[in-house]
Each structure stands twice: as C-alpha cells, then as structure tokens.
Write an enzyme that holds these catalytic residues in place. Structure first.
Site, PDB file in Angstrom:
ATOM      1  N   ASP A   9      -1.419  -8.036  -7.172  1.00 54.47           N
ATOM      2  CA  ASP A   9      -0.619  -7.672  -6.016  1.00 54.47           C
ATOM      3  C   ASP A   9       0.787  -8.184  -6.318  1.00 54.47           C
ATOM      4  OD1 ASP A   9      -0.062  -9.343  -2.944  1.00 54.47           O
ATOM      5  OD2 ASP A   9       0.106  -7.185  -3.212  1.00 54.47           O
ATOM      6  N   ASP A  11       3.947  -8.798  -3.688  1.00 52.68           N
ATOM      7  CA  ASP A  11       4.542  -9.738  -2.734  1.00 52.68           C
ATOM      8  C   ASP A  11       3.564 -10.844  -2.344  1.00 52.68           C
ATOM      9  OD1 ASP A  11       6.199  -6.938  -1.181  1.00 52.68           O
ATOM     10  OD2 ASP A  11       6.922  -8.254  -2.754  1.00 52.68           O
ATOM     11  N   ASP A  17       7.052 -13.659  -0.494  1.00 55.09           N
ATOM     12  CA  ASP A  17       6.943 -12.581   0.476  1.00 55.09           C
ATOM     13  C   ASP A  17       7.717 -12.995   1.729  1.00 55.09           C
ATOM     14  OD1 ASP A  17       4.164 -10.620   1.859  1.00 55.09           O
ATOM     15  OD2 ASP A  17       6.300 -10.247   1.666  1.00 55.09           O
ATOM     16  N   TYR A  21       9.806  -8.281   5.241  1.00 58.96           N
ATOM     17  CA  TYR A  21       9.747  -7.428   4.039  1.00 58.96           C
ATOM     18  C   TYR A  21      10.756  -7.897   3.002  1.00 58.96           C
ATOM     19  CZ  TYR A  21       6.965  -4.551   7.117  1.00 58.96           C
ATOM     20  OH  TYR A  21       5.981  -4.132   7.979  1.00 58.96           O
ATOM     21  N   ASN A  53       1.605  -2.530  -1.981  1.00 61.66           N
ATOM     22  CA  ASN A  53       1.959  -1.745  -0.800  1.00 61.66           C
ATOM     23  C   ASN A  53       3.451  -1.903  -0.572  1.00 61.66           C
ATOM     24  OD1 ASN A  53      -0.704  -1.041  -0.318  1.00 61.66           O
ATOM     25  ND2 ASN A  53      -0.948  -2.329   1.511  1.00 61.66           N
ATOM     26  N   GLN A  54       4.117  -0.793  -0.334  1.00 61.30           N
ATOM     27  CA  GLN A  54       5.553  -0.853  -0.044  1.00 61.30           C
ATOM     28  C   GLN A  54       5.869   0.044   1.153  1.00 61.30           C
ATOM     29  OE1 GLN A  54       7.753  -2.983  -1.171  1.00 61.30           O
ATOM     30  NE2 GLN A  54       6.120  -3.975  -2.386  1.00 61.30           N
ATOM     31  N   CYS A  99      -2.923   7.763   3.827  1.00 61.14           N
ATOM     32  CA  CYS A  99      -2.976   7.998   2.376  1.00 61.14           C
ATOM     33  C   CYS A  99      -4.194   7.313   1.768  1.00 61.14           C
ATOM     34  CB  CYS A  99      -1.706   7.461   1.716  1.00 61.14           C
ATOM     35  SG  CYS A  99      -1.592   5.668   1.711  1.00 61.14           S
ATOM     36  N   ARG A 102      -2.780   3.196   0.079  1.00 58.42           N
ATOM     37  CA  ARG A 102      -2.433   1.954   0.773  1.00 58.42           C
ATOM     38  C   ARG A 102      -3.636   1.019   0.852  1.00 58.42           C
ATOM     39  NH1 ARG A 102       0.819  -0.595   4.637  1.00 58.42           N
ATOM     40  NH2 ARG A 102      -0.410  -1.582   6.273  1.00 58.42           N
TER      41      ARG A 102
END
Ligand SMILES: O=P(O)(O)OC[C@@H](O)[C@H]1O[C@@H](OP(=O)(O)O)[C@@H](O)[C@@H](O)[C@@H]1O
Ligand SMILES: [Mg+2]
Ligand SMILES: [Zn+2]
Length: 178
Positions: A9, A11, A17, A21, A53-54, A99, A102
């Site tokens: 992963d 962040d 993190d 964001y 994930n963004q 989606c 994610r």
C-alpha cells in the site's frame, strides 16, 4: 525459481498519510526507513509493487500529473539507494463509483499479479488500513499490517485471520531478508 513479489500500500506504509489526503508533491514525505527498506528488498531480488487508492483524484483534490510526480519521486529516491520500484497501480475512483479496483476490492492486486504472470496466493500485501487487509484476504494474499499511518487505528479493530503485524516497513524488510 519463483520471482519474489511483494505488494505495498502507499499512504501510511511508504509515506506519511493524512486525513486531509496527500495532495501535493510537497505533502508526499517518505516514512522513516521506508525508502531504504524498499531498496534493500529490491537489491536482494524482490519485486516491489504498489497498490494504492487515490480517491483524491475523483474528489478533485489533486490531478494525475501531481500523482505521477509523487511516484517519480518515489522511484528516484529508491534508485538513489540502488533499488527499483516495480509496477505502481492506483485506483482513481471515488467510494461510490462501484469500480473493481478500489480496495477492499482486490482488482489492483489481480492487475499486479497478471502484469508479472504470477499467482497471488501467499504474496504479502502490506497495508495500514482494514481495506488493505480485506483486499489481501479476497485473493488469498498474506495480509500484513504495519503500525505506521492508520495502522494503530486498524490494530484496534478485528483483523482478518492470519494477519501479520509489524512496526513499519523496515521491520517487514528485516523479516523478509532474515
Ligand atoms: O493508503 P492508500 O490506499 O495508498 O491511500 C489512501 C488515500 O487514498 C486516502 O484514502 C482516504 O480514504 P477514502 O478513499 O476517502 O475512503 C483517506 O483514508 C485518506 O486519509 C487517505 O490519504
Ligand atoms: Mg494506506
Ligand atoms: Zn477504482
């Protein structure tokens, strides 16, 4: 010999993190020991890929060039230590987009395995959030939690069976290289 694949992963595992964001290159700050850990693993023959994930993209907090600049910086810092970063896959979608990529959906893990032509079973996926661990479980990867980023919060919740817990990326590398 089967290629040694490790999936991370981003962040909270590679870089700090924020609940606000990570919205700019300036906000993308490696966690202590993380770059060195990736370089050490890479130099030892591990392929280190990233699944991140963004949703900040879908939320309009930053754009793709900014995201790519962060990933170029990551690659540059690892290369400076003689290592390299493999495939970086990101989910650009928001929570309501439905989606397949994610996390906790495992689409990015599947994409990485397909890219390298490798099975996912038993591949370590290192994350700081429950969604990371659930994504791992969904495709029979080994869920690994680090206590950096949101890891302490995640540790307070019920973890998927068999989850391994480490302080940080340096400890993960120490274990895999021992
Ligand atoms: O840890 P990875 O997957 O690399 O990236 C996590 C980020 O995309 C952001 O994910 C968001 O979750 P929502 O996407 O808003 O649910 C929040 O948790 C932010 O704090 C975090 O920076
Ligand atoms: Mg994370
Ligand atoms: Zn997606």
């Amino acid at each position: 010999m089967d290629m040694k694949l490790l999936i991370l992963d981003r962040d909270g595992v590679i870089n700090h993190d924020s609940d606000a964001y990570i919205k700019s290159l300036e906000e993308w700050i490696p966690l202590p020991g993380a770059i060195e850990a990736i370089a050490r693993l890479s130099r030892a023959g591990w392929t280190v890929a990233v699944a991140t994930n963004q949703s900040g993209l879908a939320r309009g907090y930053y754009d793709l060039p900014t995201l790519e600049a962060m990933h170029a910086r990551l690659r540059q810092m690892v290369a400076e230590q003689g290592g390299e970063v493999g495939l970086i896959v990101h989910c650009p979608h928001g929570p309501d987009d439905g989606c397949d990529c994610r996390k906790p959906r495992p689409g990015m893990l599947k994409a990485i395995a397909a890219h390298y032509g490798l099975p996912l079973a038993g591949v370590w996926f290192v994350g700081d959030s429950s969604g990371d661990l659930e994504a791992a479980r969904a495709v029979d990867c080994q869920p690994v939690l680090v206590k950096t980023g949101k890891g302490q919060r995640t540790l307070a919740k019920t973890l998927p069976a068999g989850t391994l817990v480490f302080e940080d990326m340096a400890a993960v590398a120490d274990h895999l290289l021992s």
